[in-house]
Motif scaffolding. Sequence first.
Motif, PDB file in Angstrom:
ATOM      1  N   LEU A 117       1.723  23.179  18.623  1.00  0.00           N
ATOM      2  CA  LEU A 117       0.477  23.103  18.387  1.00  0.00           C
ATOM      3  C   LEU A 117      -0.334  21.940  19.272  1.00  0.00           C
ATOM      4  N   GLN A 118       0.592  20.943  19.648  1.00  0.00           N
ATOM      5  CA  GLN A 118      -0.470  20.172  20.826  1.00  0.00           C
ATOM      6  C   GLN A 118      -0.287  20.700  22.002  1.00  0.00           C
ATOM      7  N   GLN A 119       0.373  21.239  22.191  1.00  0.00           N
ATOM      8  CA  GLN A 119       0.658  21.380  23.898  1.00  0.00           C
ATOM      9  C   GLN A 119      -0.758  22.544  24.675  1.00  0.00           C
ATOM     10  N   LEU A 120      -0.486  22.976  22.844  1.00  0.00           N
ATOM     11  CA  LEU A 120      -0.999  25.275  22.478  1.00  0.00           C
ATOM     12  C   LEU A 120      -2.778  24.550  23.126  1.00  0.00           C
ATOM     13  N   ARG A 121      -2.795  23.652  22.581  1.00  0.00           N
ATOM     14  CA  ARG A 121      -4.139  22.973  22.016  1.00  0.00           C
ATOM     15  C   ARG A 121      -4.804  22.668  23.622  1.00  0.00           C
ATOM     16  N   GLU A 122      -3.848  21.820  24.650  1.00  0.00           N
ATOM     17  CA  GLU A 122      -3.813  21.601  25.561  1.00  0.00           C
ATOM     18  C   GLU A 122      -3.749  22.992  26.366  1.00  0.00           C
ATOM     19  N   ARG A 123      -3.287  23.690  26.494  1.00  0.00           N
ATOM     20  CA  ARG A 123      -3.032  24.678  27.123  1.00  0.00           C
ATOM     21  C   ARG A 123      -4.611  25.881  27.104  1.00  0.00           C
ATOM     22  N   MET A 124      -4.695  26.030  25.808  1.00  0.00           N
ATOM     23  CA  MET A 124      -5.633  26.748  25.778  1.00  0.00           C
ATOM     24  C   MET A 124      -6.997  26.030  26.173  1.00  0.00           C
ATOM     25  N   ALA A 125      -7.148  24.831  26.379  1.00  0.00           N
ATOM     26  CA  ALA A 125      -8.493  24.439  26.994  1.00  0.00           C
ATOM     27  C   ALA A 125      -8.358  23.744  28.742  1.00  0.00           C
ATOM     28  N   LYS A 126      -7.121  24.106  29.364  1.00  0.00           N
ATOM     29  CA  LYS A 126      -6.773  24.335  30.319  1.00  0.00           C
ATOM     30  C   LYS A 126      -7.356  25.888  30.945  1.00  0.00           C
ATOM     31  N   PHE A 127      -7.989  26.845  30.627  1.00  0.00           N
ATOM     32  CA  PHE A 127      -8.375  28.199  30.690  1.00  0.00           C
ATOM     33  C   PHE A 127      -9.063  28.826  29.467  1.00  0.00           C
ATOM     34  N   GLY A 128     -10.476  27.539  29.492  1.00  0.00           N
ATOM     35  CA  GLY A 128     -11.776  27.508  28.737  1.00  0.00           C
ATOM     36  C   GLY A 128     -11.198  28.191  27.216  1.00  0.00           C
ATOM     37  N   LEU A 129     -10.218  27.637  26.478  1.00  0.00           N
ATOM     38  CA  LEU A 129     -10.367  28.660  25.477  1.00  0.00           C
ATOM     39  C   LEU A 129     -10.418  27.112  24.880  1.00  0.00           C
ATOM     40  N   GLU A 130     -10.242  27.838  23.230  1.00  0.00           N
ATOM     41  CA  GLU A 130     -10.559  26.515  22.016  1.00  0.00           C
ATOM     42  C   GLU A 130      -9.844  27.058  20.759  1.00  0.00           C
ATOM     43  N   LEU A 131      -8.823  26.021  20.463  1.00  0.00           N
ATOM     44  CA  LEU A 131      -8.309  26.807  18.854  1.00  0.00           C
ATOM     45  C   LEU A 131      -9.565  26.706  17.154  1.00  0.00           C
ATOM     46  N   HIS A 132      -9.708  26.941  16.862  1.00  0.00           N
ATOM     47  CA  HIS A 132     -10.419  27.272  15.695  1.00  0.00           C
ATOM     48  C   HIS A 132     -10.225  25.297  15.188  1.00  0.00           C
ATOM     49  N   GLN A 133     -11.045  24.638  14.771  1.00  0.00           N
ATOM     50  CA  GLN A 133     -10.373  23.990  13.838  1.00  0.00           C
ATOM     51  C   GLN A 133     -10.430  23.721  12.847  1.00  0.00           C
ATOM     52  N   GLU A 134     -10.745  24.444  11.906  1.00  0.00           N
ATOM     53  CA  GLU A 134     -11.284  24.816  10.255  1.00  0.00           C
ATOM     54  C   GLU A 134      -9.742  25.381  10.422  1.00  0.00           C
ATOM     55  N   LYS A 135      -9.876  26.893  10.834  1.00  0.00           N
ATOM     56  CA  LYS A 135      -9.148  28.247  10.846  1.00  0.00           C
ATOM     57  C   LYS A 135      -7.919  28.086  11.539  1.00  0.00           C
ATOM     58  N   THR A 136      -7.371  26.873  12.044  1.00  0.00           N
ATOM     59  CA  THR A 136      -5.888  27.460  12.634  1.00  0.00           C
ATOM     60  C   THR A 136      -5.437  25.918  11.394  1.00  0.00           C
ATOM     61  N   ARG A 137      -4.070  26.800  11.015  1.00  0.00           N
ATOM     62  CA  ARG A 137      -3.977  25.711  10.079  1.00  0.00           C
ATOM     63  C   ARG A 137      -1.962  25.541   9.752  1.00  0.00           C
ATOM     64  N   LEU A 138      -1.519  24.612   9.933  1.00  0.00           N
ATOM     65  CA  LEU A 138       0.294  24.835   9.866  1.00  0.00           C
ATOM     66  C   LEU A 138       0.599  24.410   7.936  1.00  0.00           C
ATOM     67  N   ILE A 139       1.670  25.546   8.383  1.00  0.00           N
ATOM     68  CA  ILE A 139       1.337  25.350   6.600  1.00  0.00           C
ATOM     69  C   ILE A 139       3.278  25.707   6.065  1.00  0.00           C
ATOM     70  N   GLU A 140       3.974  25.136   5.097  1.00  0.00           N
ATOM     71  CA  GLU A 140       5.058  25.368   5.114  1.00  0.00           C
ATOM     72  C   GLU A 140       5.080  26.920   4.425  1.00  0.00           C
ATOM     73  N   PHE A 141       5.802  27.202   4.729  1.00  0.00           N
ATOM     74  CA  PHE A 141       6.079  29.083   3.999  1.00  0.00           C
ATOM     75  C   PHE A 141       7.013  29.691   4.877  1.00  0.00           C
ATOM     76  N   GLY A 142       7.970  30.447   3.622  1.00  0.00           N
ATOM     77  CA  GLY A 142       9.480  30.618   4.057  1.00  0.00           C
ATOM     78  C   GLY A 142      10.519  31.102   2.997  1.00  0.00           C
ATOM     79  N   ARG A 143      11.573  31.217   2.823  1.00  0.00           N
ATOM     80  CA  ARG A 143      11.748  31.988   1.864  1.00  0.00           C
ATOM     81  C   ARG A 143      12.947  30.018   1.366  1.00  0.00           C
ATOM     82  N   PHE A 144      12.672  28.910   1.759  1.00  0.00           N
ATOM     83  CA  PHE A 144      12.468  27.705   1.012  1.00  0.00           C
ATOM     84  C   PHE A 144      11.385  26.963   0.683  1.00  0.00           C
ATOM     85  N   ALA A 145      10.791  27.427   1.026  1.00  0.00           N
ATOM     86  CA  ALA A 145       9.014  26.606   0.784  1.00  0.00           C
ATOM     87  C   ALA A 145       8.925  26.275  -0.538  1.00  0.00           C
ATOM     88  N   ALA A 146       9.565  27.342  -2.081  1.00  0.00           N
ATOM     89  CA  ALA A 146       8.460  26.888  -2.828  1.00  0.00           C
ATOM     90  C   ALA A 146       9.405  25.678  -3.796  1.00  0.00           C
TER      91      ALA A 146
END
Length: 440
Positions: free
Chosen positions: A264-293
């Motif tokens: 995610l850190q490197q993705l933000r840098e990659r996006m910025a290089k090409f004039g793009l930006e991740l939406h601060q509020e809508k971009t989330r890293l969540i715990e999800f999957g078969r062991f999450a619960a």
Amino acid sequence: MNRLDRIREAAEKDKNLRFTSLMHHITEDLLRSAYITLNRIAAAGVDDVTWREYGKKLKEHLPALHERVQSGRYRAMPSKRIWIPKPDGRKRPIGIAVLEDKIVQQAVAMVLNQIFEVDFLGFSYGFRPKRNPHNALDAVWVGIAKRKVNWVLDADIKGFFDAISHEWLLKFLEHRIADQRLLRLCRKWLRAGVSEAGQWSKTDVGTPQGAVISPVLANLYLHHVLDLWTDAWRKTARGDVIIVRYADDFVMGFQYRNEADLFLQQLRERMAKFGLELHQEKTRLIEFGRFAAANRSKRGEGKPETFDFLGFTHICAKTKRGNRFTIRRKTIAKRLRAKVKKMKEGIRLRMHDPVPEQGQWLRAVVLGHLNYYAVPGNKQSTDAFRTAAMREWLHALRRRSQKARSLTWKRFQRLVRTWLPTSRVRHPYPTQRLRVTNPR
């Protein structure tokens, strides 16, 4: 083998081939095919010419258009900007090109697709032949359920279509296209500007959302900015990494939290290089999957968070027997409420139409909703939509006149059985469909 097939064959045979001569493929016949494939009831551009009006003199218009395109006298017109409401209350800008621009854009897109389709990666699903949103939804479901995914990155690119760099986009085109005449065409569309309330404004960045050429250009942009880079990145990762992209909306799964954070850190840098930006509020890293619960329960935390993708909220769940992990998908609540509201307004507008006409219209609305949302596990939401349709229709019928107020539920049920489709599951389980479309 037709001309377009030969382009694809050449592109597939040599992945480094740059096409120096493509404009001769923009024939009068291809322009005619492009015209036929356009949406016949789409809104008109700034010249107010509709598909039907243009078609009345098609035999005169197409030769003249073809001559202007080939001679270089063709000029792109500005797109008419309109704003359409989004489910979250905001508005999305849409650019409506004039019909001749749509025709030429469609013809060029048909040529470009033959070249870039062989380059695009398998996890890209948006606006591509023989691919649709449900294929992307299946891929997300299977990827999370069958791979070692413990963390999900739900990413959103802020104003993607309005932020595309013209300079970078043309460079990406030039990786495969060396025909300067075709590149000039693309520049004309990018720089044509927009017209809003009669006022023209220049466009230095972005491609109009809604333009016929935009999907292939947007896919090409993200192919170079995101897809190739991510594909290389995950090959160096220690754990499993999955990605599914549909246009500018993408979901990723990671086995390890530290790799997800690093990406995610490197993705933000990659996006910025090409004039793009991740939406601060809508971009989330969540715990999800078969062991999450289980993991969250051990830490004294609540249920796993959910994420939205292509109209569905994805939820960690158990099978009916309760012994296996599964992913439940339900219609996003905001989307459902917005769709019910729009349907209610439509019924009110048609309140005094003949009952069979009302029934035909409402059947099309309900069937369209079910064809998209009636996936396994979502019956509660689709039932709710159908019930809302019945309730609003009955209310409208009873308001038609004094006599209509006596319409009984029993009589109304006959109308429902005649016109409204039943809310049954209309899609196979993701594992079944993915096995058919992707035998690997």
